[in-house]
Design a protein around this motif. Structure first.
Motif, short mmCIF file in Angstrom:
data_model
loop_
_atom_site.label_atom_id
_atom_site.label_comp_id
_atom_site.label_asym_id
_atom_site.label_seq_id
_atom_site.Cartn_x
_atom_site.Cartn_y
_atom_site.Cartn_z
N GLY A 84 -9.01 12.52 -6.92
CA GLY A 84 -9.57 11.29 -7.46
C GLY A 84 -9.14 10.02 -6.73
O GLY A 84 -9.50 8.93 -7.16
N LEU A 85 -8.39 10.15 -5.64
CA LEU A 85 -7.95 8.98 -4.90
C LEU A 85 -9.14 8.35 -4.18
O LEU A 85 -9.92 9.02 -3.51
CB LEU A 85 -6.89 9.37 -3.87
CG LEU A 85 -6.45 8.25 -2.92
CD1 LEU A 85 -5.75 7.13 -3.69
CD2 LEU A 85 -5.55 8.80 -1.84
N TYR A 86 -9.27 7.07 -4.33
CA TYR A 86 -10.31 6.31 -3.65
C TYR A 86 -9.67 5.02 -3.18
O TYR A 86 -9.11 4.26 -3.98
CB TYR A 86 -11.48 6.03 -4.60
CG TYR A 86 -12.56 5.20 -3.98
CD1 TYR A 86 -13.44 5.75 -3.06
CD2 TYR A 86 -12.69 3.85 -4.30
CE1 TYR A 86 -14.43 4.98 -2.47
CE2 TYR A 86 -13.67 3.07 -3.72
CZ TYR A 86 -14.54 3.64 -2.80
OH TYR A 86 -15.51 2.88 -2.21
N SER A 131 2.87 5.97 -2.66
CA SER A 131 4.04 6.81 -2.91
C SER A 131 4.15 7.22 -4.38
O SER A 131 4.86 8.15 -4.71
CB SER A 131 5.32 6.10 -2.48
OG SER A 131 5.62 5.02 -3.36
N ARG A 132 3.43 6.53 -5.25
CA ARG A 132 3.48 6.85 -6.67
C ARG A 132 2.45 7.89 -7.09
O ARG A 132 2.43 8.32 -8.23
CB ARG A 132 3.31 5.57 -7.49
CG ARG A 132 4.49 4.64 -7.26
CD ARG A 132 4.41 3.39 -8.05
NE ARG A 132 5.60 2.58 -7.75
CZ ARG A 132 5.79 1.39 -8.17
NH1 ARG A 132 4.90 0.81 -8.92
NH2 ARG A 132 6.88 0.73 -7.86
N LEU A 133 1.58 8.27 -6.16
CA LEU A 133 0.57 9.28 -6.47
C LEU A 133 1.22 10.63 -6.74
O LEU A 133 2.20 10.99 -6.12
CB LEU A 133 -0.40 9.45 -5.29
CG LEU A 133 -1.36 8.31 -5.02
CD1 LEU A 133 -2.13 8.59 -3.74
CD2 LEU A 133 -2.32 8.14 -6.17
N ARG A 134 0.65 11.36 -7.66
CA ARG A 134 1.12 12.72 -7.93
C ARG A 134 0.19 13.75 -7.31
O ARG A 134 0.56 14.90 -7.14
CB ARG A 134 1.25 12.95 -9.43
CG ARG A 134 2.31 12.04 -10.04
CD ARG A 134 2.83 12.64 -11.32
NE ARG A 134 3.75 11.75 -11.98
CZ ARG A 134 5.05 11.85 -11.87
NH1 ARG A 134 5.57 12.78 -11.12
NH2 ARG A 134 5.83 11.02 -12.51
N GLY A 150 0.82 -1.20 0.00
CA GLY A 150 0.00 0.00 0.00
C GLY A 150 0.86 1.25 0.00
O GLY A 150 0.57 2.23 -0.70
N TYR A 151 1.94 1.23 0.77
CA TYR A 151 2.84 2.37 0.80
C TYR A 151 3.43 2.63 -0.58
O TYR A 151 3.49 3.75 -1.05
CB TYR A 151 3.97 2.14 1.82
CG TYR A 151 5.02 3.21 1.73
CD1 TYR A 151 4.82 4.46 2.31
CD2 TYR A 151 6.20 2.99 1.03
CE1 TYR A 151 5.77 5.45 2.21
CE2 TYR A 151 7.15 3.98 0.91
CZ TYR A 151 6.94 5.21 1.51
OH TYR A 151 7.87 6.19 1.38
N VAL A 152 3.88 1.57 -1.23
CA VAL A 152 4.47 1.72 -2.57
C VAL A 152 3.45 2.32 -3.53
O VAL A 152 3.74 3.24 -4.28
CB VAL A 152 5.00 0.37 -3.10
CG1 VAL A 152 5.40 0.47 -4.56
CG2 VAL A 152 6.17 -0.09 -2.25
N ALA A 153 2.22 1.82 -3.47
CA ALA A 153 1.18 2.33 -4.37
C ALA A 153 0.91 3.81 -4.08
O ALA A 153 0.83 4.63 -5.00
CB ALA A 153 -0.10 1.50 -4.21
#
Length: 160
Positions: free
Chosen positions: A20-22, A13-16, A8-11
């Motif tokens: 729209g995050l859900y 950490s890739r957010l810009r 989950g952290y890796v996923a």
């Protein structure tokens, strides 16, 4: 639906952006740190702290030809003031529980020892001394400088 610690952290950490995050299917495994990574990180932090405590700061030799030395050879370096600033920084770092470079880098202290600022405005002109650092440490640095410039008289009396 993470199946290994840290996914989950890796996923995330890739957010810009958060737009729209859900999060769906979020489980306890998602943000857990793998136990081996935790132990490795802890060991690195301990070794780093030990090394920081044992390592002496080096004075840059003005006769060398590397780039950092050329930044220091503008004015003569007041070695006594430089040593006093480093002693203050060491004590401050110990009091705060941080490595000395967090307080100020050697190059910053060297520039202070060359230019000898006597007020906050002059201190702000020193590379590495931004408004936050001057607000936090400026008064103490100026006190070290003023004490260096105007040391208390030596006490030579046998009676007092």
């Amino acid at each position: 639906r993470s199946f290994t610690p840290g996914m989950g952290y890796v996923a995330l950490s890739r957010l810009r952006s958060l737009s729209g995050l859900y999060l769906r299917g979020f489980n306890t495994m998602a943000l857990q740190l793998h136990p081996e990574i935790f132990d490795f990180d802890l060991a690195l932090r301990r070794r780093s702290d030990l090394l920081a405590a044992e390592t002496e700061d080096l004075l840059v030799d003005n006769d060398t030809t590397n780039e950092t030395a050329s930044a220091v050879d503008v004015d003569p370096l007041d070695l006594d003031l430089f040593a006093q600033l480093k002693a203050w920084r060491r004590d401050q770092a110990r009091a705060e529980g941080v490595p000395a470079y967090v307080i100020a880098h050697d190059m910053t202290l060297a520039e202070i020892a060359m230019n000898v600022p006597q007020d906050s405005t002059s201190l702000l002109r020193i590379k590495g001394m931004g408004t936050t650092r001057v607000a936090r440490y400026g008064e103490a640095i100026i006190a070290v400088i003023l004490h260096h410039l105007n040391p208390p008289p030596a006490h030579n009396s046998l009676f007092g």
